[in-house]
Design a protein around this motif. Structure first.
Motif, PDB file in Angstrom:
ATOM      1  N   ARG A   1      20.008  99.702  51.854  1.00  0.00           N
ATOM      2  CA  ARG A   1      19.127  98.893  51.022  1.00  0.00           C
ATOM      3  C   ARG A   1      18.034  99.756  50.393  1.00  0.00           C
ATOM      4  O   ARG A   1      17.727  99.645  49.218  1.00  0.00           O
ATOM      5  N   GLY A   2      17.453 100.629  51.234  1.00  0.00           N
ATOM      6  CA  GLY A   2      16.415 101.547  50.755  1.00  0.00           C
ATOM      7  C   GLY A   2      16.962 102.440  49.651  1.00  0.00           C
ATOM      8  O   GLY A   2      16.312 102.654  48.626  1.00  0.00           O
TER       9      GLY A   2
ATOM     10  N   HIS B   1      17.339 100.492  46.397  1.00  0.00           N
ATOM     11  CA  HIS B   1      16.045 100.384  45.708  1.00  0.00           C
ATOM     12  C   HIS B   1      15.728 101.688  44.984  1.00  0.00           C
ATOM     13  O   HIS B   1      15.313 101.696  43.830  1.00  0.00           O
ATOM     14  N   PHE B   2      15.928 102.784  45.693  1.00  0.00           N
ATOM     15  CA  PHE B   2      15.608 104.095  45.126  1.00  0.00           C
ATOM     16  C   PHE B   2      16.437 104.370  43.878  1.00  0.00           C
ATOM     17  O   PHE B   2      15.923 104.733  42.826  1.00  0.00           O
ATOM     18  N   TRP B   3      17.770 104.191  43.984  1.00  0.00           N
ATOM     19  CA  TRP B   3      18.643 104.564  42.871  1.00  0.00           C
ATOM     20  C   TRP B   3      18.521 103.617  41.681  1.00  0.00           C
ATOM     21  O   TRP B   3      18.709 104.020  40.538  1.00  0.00           O
TER      22      TRP B   3
ATOM     23  N   ALA C   1      13.875  92.957  39.464  1.00  0.00           N
ATOM     24  CA  ALA C   1      13.195  91.971  40.323  1.00  0.00           C
ATOM     25  C   ALA C   1      13.948  90.639  40.272  1.00  0.00           C
ATOM     26  O   ALA C   1      14.086  89.955  41.298  1.00  0.00           O
TER      27      ALA C   1
ATOM     28  N   ASN D   1      15.720 102.223  40.752  1.00  0.00           N
ATOM     29  CA  ASN D   1      14.523 102.711  40.059  1.00  0.00           C
ATOM     30  C   ASN D   1      14.823 103.996  39.300  1.00  0.00           C
ATOM     31  O   ASN D   1      14.301 104.221  38.209  1.00  0.00           O
ATOM     32  N   PHE D   2      15.658 104.825  39.895  1.00  0.00           N
ATOM     33  CA  PHE D   2      16.030 106.088  39.253  1.00  0.00           C
ATOM     34  C   PHE D   2      16.706 105.824  37.902  1.00  0.00           C
ATOM     35  O   PHE D   2      16.435 106.516  36.913  1.00  0.00           O
TER      36      PHE D   2
ATOM     37  N   GLU E   1      13.872 104.676  35.568  1.00  0.00           N
ATOM     38  CA  GLU E   1      12.789 105.647  35.332  1.00  0.00           C
ATOM     39  C   GLU E   1      13.277 106.979  34.793  1.00  0.00           C
ATOM     40  O   GLU E   1      12.510 107.706  34.168  1.00  0.00           O
TER      41      GLU E   1
ATOM     42  N   LYS F   1      17.191  90.873  42.387  1.00  0.00           N
ATOM     43  CA  LYS F   1      16.850  90.781  43.815  1.00  0.00           C
ATOM     44  C   LYS F   1      16.506  89.338  44.190  1.00  0.00           C
ATOM     45  O   LYS F   1      16.889  88.847  45.249  1.00  0.00           O
TER      46      LYS F   1
ATOM     47  N   PRO G   1      19.415  98.254  56.386  1.00  0.00           N
ATOM     48  CA  PRO G   1      18.143  98.721  55.821  1.00  0.00           C
ATOM     49  C   PRO G   1      18.235 100.059  55.093  1.00  0.00           C
ATOM     50  O   PRO G   1      17.656 100.214  54.018  1.00  0.00           O
ATOM     51  N   TYR G   2      18.961 101.016  55.642  1.00  0.00           N
ATOM     52  CA  TYR G   2      18.970 102.332  55.004  1.00  0.00           C
ATOM     53  C   TYR G   2      19.687 102.280  53.655  1.00  0.00           C
ATOM     54  O   TYR G   2      19.204 102.813  52.655  1.00  0.00           O
TER      55      TYR G   2
END
Lengths: 224, 224
Positions: free
Chosen positions: A94-95, A98-100, A72, A102-103, A106, A75, A91-92
């Motif tokens: 960027r999405g 965000h996903f990777w 956070a 977090n991966f 997590e 960003k 955007p794609y």
């Protein structure tokens, strides 16, 4: 973002891969900041007041306004400072960033932790297996020199823990998780990353980290 | 974002609070989409191919490009569609929205799960205690009608699980976690949220959800 010396403060500890993400982001953006060393053995009032939920570093203060959680914070730095964006602007992409990111937090970090910081054989084997599976996904995702393309970006910063800390964990434990044989693309990436001038000057020195994690691992054995 | 019918597809199940986040975001932005019902008991090839890591819904396809993970999807929808932004545009507020949405998924959801989906007394008590502590942080954070201000925003969407699903869990189990006594501001917010016209039409019907979670809880008892 504040430009004057002393108006951006980073509360952290030098050896933390999560704090290091913020250091890299600040340096990439050319933001001057003051580093306040936290003592996690005896947490400061500053930490308890401004991150009462997690009580963890890093906490960034911009004109005294606190932001917690390394991803956070990165960003936030990207959103409010000039210079090339660290997150992709499309955007794609960027999405996916965000996903990777977090991966990494997590899946990869917990799996590596499970493999490294345990004396339980079964738990360790499970951790190794999960780490290998997770790293393979990331290996497949790497399409260029850096995750960010030709230049380092948000996901590279998020993944510094793999490039720099995981090899240290391996040296301390003798585990073979992240090797050039198993993950050639990711290994090359890691060498590019840790030799990038900004990253290089942001990483904490290797020897004290090695000594620290040796202590942690020996502490585990002593308390069994 | 794709404008033509059938070019945006959402793979999900109707009763999921995570899928519901995406439905609300798509409706708020006026994006037409096709809903593809997944069968989690017998996962589809589509799910296994496009979300091989988590094998979870929701997955959003925009012109066939997949994005997974509800919060990443909502950010993506916000980034690539017109209309009022769902995430705050001011960097600091944006940073907080990232922080608090992660807090919901990392702290509140696991705590509530621990309280609800267990037969172990000690575990349940711990879950209740953690839920109350976490909800109190969120109660303190609520400064206006919605987290987004006068209009619902990203964090409201992320928190729909608290407004709509937690009361259902309470009805099924008899637990008292999220009540108007304990969290007056958050309770008022929840009523505003679930009665907001877009949210209202996005929520799955209550009765089947109640029946489903009764089944889950009874299944727990049966298998003890």
């Amino acid at each position: 973002m504040a430009k004057k010396q002393g108006e951006v403060k980073l509360l952290g500890i030098r050896g933390s891969p999560f704090v290091c993400r913020v250091v890299i982001a600040l340096k990439l953006k050319g933001v001057e900041y003051e580093f306040i060393e936290e003592n996690l053995g005896n947490k400061s009032d500053l930490l308890l007041e401004y991150n009462p939920i997690y009580k963890k570093v890093p906490v960034l203060f911009n004109y005294d306004k606190p932001v917690s959680e390394s991803l956070a914070i990165v960003k936030y730095i990207d959103d409010c400072s000039k210079g090339d964006p660290m997150l992709p602007t499309k955007p794609y992409q960027r999405g996916l960033a965000h996903f990777w990111s977090n991966f990494i937090d997590e899946k990869i970090v917990p799996a590596v932790r499970k493999a490294v910081f345990t004396l339980d054989e079964v738990e360790r084997e499970k951790g190794i297996e999960e780490s290998l599976e997770a790293l393979q996904f990331l290996e497949n995702e790497l399409k260029s020199k850096f995750f960010g393309g030709d230049e380092i970006g948000f996901l590279d910063i998020a993944a510094t823990i793999i490039a720099y800390w995981v090899p240290i964990f391996q040296e301390v434990t003798g585990l073979q998780i992240f090797t050039s044989d198993k993950f050639p693309k990711l290994y090359n990436w890691s060498q590019e990353l840790i030799n990038h001038p900004i990253v290089k000057e942001s990483l904490p020195p290797r020897e004290p980290l090695l000594a620290f994690f040796k202590g942690v691992i020996e502490g585990l054995s002593a308390s069994k």
